[in-house]
Design an enzyme around this catalytic site. Structure first.
Site, PDB file in Angstrom:
ATOM      1  N   TYR A 138       0.868  -1.191   0.000  1.00 43.36           N
ATOM      2  CA  TYR A 138       0.000   0.000   0.000  1.00 43.36           C
ATOM      3  C   TYR A 138       0.905   1.242   0.000  1.00 43.36           C
ATOM      4  O   TYR A 138       2.123   1.128   0.104  1.00 43.36           O
ATOM      5  CB  TYR A 138      -0.864  -0.045   1.275  1.00 43.36           C
ATOM      6  CG  TYR A 138       0.062  -0.255   2.408  1.00 43.36           C
ATOM      7  CD1 TYR A 138       0.658   0.850   2.993  1.00 43.36           C
ATOM      8  CD2 TYR A 138       0.504  -1.535   2.756  1.00 43.36           C
ATOM      9  CE1 TYR A 138       1.640   0.694   3.930  1.00 43.36           C
ATOM     10  CE2 TYR A 138       1.484  -1.685   3.690  1.00 43.36           C
ATOM     11  CZ  TYR A 138       2.039  -0.566   4.266  1.00 43.36           C
ATOM     12  OH  TYR A 138       3.034  -0.701   5.163  1.00 43.36           O
ATOM     13  N   SER A 173       8.283   0.330   9.185  1.00 41.50           N
ATOM     14  CA  SER A 173       7.883  -0.744   8.280  1.00 41.50           C
ATOM     15  C   SER A 173       6.544  -1.308   8.714  1.00 41.50           C
ATOM     16  O   SER A 173       6.190  -1.276   9.892  1.00 41.50           O
ATOM     17  CB  SER A 173       8.931  -1.861   8.250  1.00 41.50           C
ATOM     18  OG  SER A 173       8.724  -2.740   9.329  1.00 41.50           O
ATOM     19  N   LYS A 174       5.811  -1.770   7.725  1.00 43.37           N
ATOM     20  CA  LYS A 174       4.479  -2.291   8.030  1.00 43.37           C
ATOM     21  C   LYS A 174       4.579  -3.525   8.938  1.00 43.37           C
ATOM     22  O   LYS A 174       3.819  -3.669   9.889  1.00 43.37           O
ATOM     23  CB  LYS A 174       3.763  -2.671   6.745  1.00 43.37           C
ATOM     24  CG  LYS A 174       2.385  -3.227   7.049  1.00 43.37           C
ATOM     25  CD  LYS A 174       1.514  -3.310   5.851  1.00 43.37           C
ATOM     26  CE  LYS A 174       0.106  -3.690   6.310  1.00 43.37           C
ATOM     27  NZ  LYS A 174      -0.752  -4.046   5.211  1.00 43.37           N
ATOM     28  N   ARG A 175       5.541  -4.368   8.627  1.00 39.53           N
ATOM     29  CA  ARG A 175       5.697  -5.596   9.386  1.00 39.53           C
ATOM     30  C   ARG A 175       5.888  -5.288  10.869  1.00 39.53           C
ATOM     31  O   ARG A 175       5.305  -5.901  11.740  1.00 39.53           O
ATOM     32  CB  ARG A 175       6.899  -6.361   8.836  1.00 39.53           C
ATOM     33  CG  ARG A 175       6.987  -7.805   9.227  1.00 39.53           C
ATOM     34  CD  ARG A 175       8.179  -8.485   8.533  1.00 39.53           C
ATOM     35  NE  ARG A 175       9.370  -7.648   8.430  1.00 39.53           N
ATOM     36  CZ  ARG A 175      10.212  -7.399   9.424  1.00 39.53           C
ATOM     37  NH1 ARG A 175      10.018  -7.966  10.596  1.00 39.53           N
ATOM     38  NH2 ARG A 175      11.253  -6.603   9.252  1.00 39.53           N
TER      39      ARG A 175
END
Ligand code: GLU
Length: 469
Positions: A13, A235-237
Site C-alpha cells: 500500500y 515498516s508495516k511488518r
C-alpha cells in the site's frame, strides 16, 4: 524546467515515506514550474500486485496530488534492453555465466574470471543458449573514484574498487532496478532525482550507468529516513497500519493537514513556520530546508498518531471555512447512518472541538442520535441550585420554547425572559436546559445548539428531563 519523478514499486500500500517522496518531488516541480512524473516501477513481476497499484492511486487521489506524465516500466522493457545492449557494445558490461550469479545480489568478487572472457567466447556461449547475467564492468585498473553531489548530503565519493560489478540484466533477461531506473531516467530526461536516503549508495552505480549512457547525471536530493520513536526504520511488518497513508484518511485527517505534517518530516521552511497551506508550501519549498538527520514519527501504542499531526489537523480544521468543513464531514456523518441535513448549522458550533474529522460523531453525538446518551438526574442541577430549581428552570424554558422563534437571538431573548419571570439567574436556567438537550454539561454554545436541534427535539428532550425529575 525541472523534470522529476516519483517511482513507486507496486508491492504494498502507499507508505507514509513514499507519500513524502511524492510530496517533495511535487513541491519541487510546482515551485519551479517543472514537470511531475509518476513512474510505476513494476518490473518485479513476482512482487507486483494490481491491488497495490490501486492503493497507491487511491492514496494519491485522497491527497489531491496530481502529476503531468505517467509511465509503467513494464511497458518500456525494450528501452531497458536497448540501453543494456549499448553499454555492452561499448565494452562497459560483460556476460557472467556463473550459475550462482543468476542471483543478482552476488557480487563480482565471487565470480572471478568472468570479466576476462573474450567477446568471441561470450557471444558463442550466449548463442548456444547458456544463461548469463549481464554485469557492469566497474573500472578496476585505475584508482578511479565515483562522485556526485547530493543536494542534502553534500559531496559523495566512493572508490570504484569498492563497487561490485552489479547486474544490469538478470539471467531471465529482465532488467534489474538499477538498469530500468536509469534507462527511464535517461529517456524521460529527468533533471532531479529526489528519493529516500536508502538509495544513496545505489547512486554510485547509477552515476556509472548514466556516464555509460552518455547522459549527464541528474541532480540528486536524498531524503532522511522516517523512523519510529525507537529509531527503527518504519515498516508495516514492525509498526502496522501507522505506516499506511489510508490509516490517516480513515482516522479523519484532512488531506492537506496530512501533507503539511508529512512535509515537516525532514524539512522546514526558513522561518520555521509549522502550519502551511498548499500554496505556501509550494512557495517556500527548497532543498536547503531538508535536513540530514532521521525524522521521527512519534506514535505510541495508545495514540497511533504523532501529537503534531493531530495538532496540525485541528488547526487546519479550526481555520477552514465552516462550509468547507461541512463538506468534509458530510460523508462521515452519512456513513454512520445519520442525516447530514443540518450540518450547515451544526458545523460552526463544533468546529473548535474537532481534532480529527471523525470526532464529529463524538462531539456532535446529540445532534445526530435520536436518543441521548444516558445522564444522571443530578447533572440537571444548576450551580448553587437544587432539584427544585432545575425543575422550575426546565418548566419555564419549555413554556418559552413552545412559542419562541427558533433562531439564535430570539432564543436567547426568550430564555433570558423565562429566567426573569421565574426569578432565577439566566445561567441557572441555561445549565439544566443544556444538559436536557445535550445530555451533558460540556457542550457547544447553547442558542445555536437549540436552533440546530429544532423545536420538536428540544421540547421532547426537556420533557424527558422533567420526567426524570
Ligand atoms: N522503485 C524504487 C523504490 O520504490 C524507486 C527508487 C528511485 O526513486 O529510484 O524505491
Amino acid at each position: 524546467m525541472p523534470r522529476v519523478r516519483f517511482a513507486p514499486s507496486p508491492t504494498g500500500y502507499l507508505h507514509v515515506g513514499s507519500a513524502r517522496t511524492f510530496i517533495f518531488n511535487w513541491l519541487y516541480a510546482r515551485h519551479n514550474n517543472g514537470t511531475m512524473i509518476l513512474r510505476i516501477d513494476d518490473t518485479d513481476l513476482e512482487r507486483n500486485t494490481e491491488q497495490s497499484l490501486q492503493s497507491i492511486f487511491e492514496g494519491l487521489k485522497w491527497l489531491g496530488l496530481d502529476w503531468d506524465e505517467q509511465y509503467r516500466q513494464s511497458e518500456r522493457l525494450d528501452r531497458h534492453q536497448a540501453l543494456a545492449e549499448s553499454i555492452f557494445e561499448k565494452g562497459l558490461a560483460y556476460r557472467d555465466f556463473t550459475p550462482a550469479s543468476s542471483d543478482s545480489t552476488v557480487g563480482w568478487l565471487f565470480n572471478p574470471g568472468q570479466r576476462e572472457i573474450s567477446r568471441e567466447e561470450s557471444d558463442r556461449r550466449a548463442a548456444a543458449g547458456e544463461p548469463f547475467v549481464l554485469r557492469f564492468r566497474v573500472p578496476r585498473d585505475t584508482p578511479e573514484t565515483v562522485r556526485f553531489t547530493d543536494a542534502v548530503y553534500g559531496e559523495q565519493a566512493k572508490l570504484a574498487a569498492d563497487i561490485e560489478d552489479f547486474a544490469l540484466l538478470r539471467s531471465t533477461g529482465g532488467p534489474t532496478y538499477h538498469l530500468a531506473s536509469c534507462a527511464d531516467d535517461v529517456d524521460l530526461n529527468i533533471s532531479h532525482i529526489i528519493r529516500g536516503q536508502d538509495h544513496l549508495t545505489n547512486t554510485f552505480k547509477h552515476v556509472l550507468i548514466f556516464q555509460a549512457a552518455d547522459f549527464t547525471p541528474p541532480q540528486f536530493a536524498h531524503l532522511p529516513l522516517l523512523v519510529a520513536p525507537d529509531g527503527a526504520k518504519l515498516s508495516k511488518r514492525k509498526h502496522g497500519p501507522v505506516v499506511s497513508v489510508t490509516t490517516y484518511r480513515d482516522a479523519g485527517f484532512l488531506p492537506h493537514a496530512f501533507i503539511n505534517f508529512i512535509s515537516l518530516l525532514g524539512w522546514s521552511p526558513k522561518d520555521d513556520r509549522e502550519r502551511l497551506t498548499r500554496a505556501e508550501m509550494i512557495e517556500v519549498f527548497s532543498f536547503e530546508g531538508i535536513n540530514r538527520s532521521n525524522a521521527v514519527i512519534n506514535f505510541t501504542e495508545e495514540s497511533p498518531f504523532d501529537a503534531k499531526s493531530v495538532w496540525l489537523n485541528s488547526d487546519h480544521i479550526r481555520t477552514m471555512s465552516a462550509t468547507d468543513l461541512a463538506t468534509e464531514l458530510k460523508p462521515i456523518v452519512e456513513a454512520a447512518g445519520f442525516s447530514s441535513e443540518r450540518l450547515g448549522l451544526i458545523t460552526p458550533l463544533i468546529q473548535e472541538r474537532i481534532r480529527l474529522l471523525n470526532d464529529v460523531l463524538i462531539v456532535g453525538d446529540f445532534f445526530f442520535n435520536a436518543e441521548l446518551a444516558p445522564y444522571e438526574t443530578t447533572e440537571l442541577v444548576p450551580k448553587k441550585g437544587d432539584l427544585a430549581m432545575a425543575k422550575k428552570a426546565l418548566e419555564a424554558a419549555l413554556l418559552a420554547l413552545e412559542s419562541a422563534e427558533f433562531a439564535h437571538d430570539p432564543l436567547e431573548a426568550a430564555l433570558r425572559g423565562a429566567a426573569e419571570t421565574v426569578g432565577i439567574k439566566a445561567g441557572q436556567l441555561f445549565e439544566p436546559v443544556r444538559v436536557a438537550v445535550c445530555g451533558r454539561k460540556t457542550a457547544p454554545p447553547l442558542f445555536g445548539t437549540l436552533e440546530a436541534l429544532g423545536r420538536d427535539v428540544c421540547l421532547a428532550r426537556i420533557h424527558q428531563a422533567l420526567a426524570k425529575l
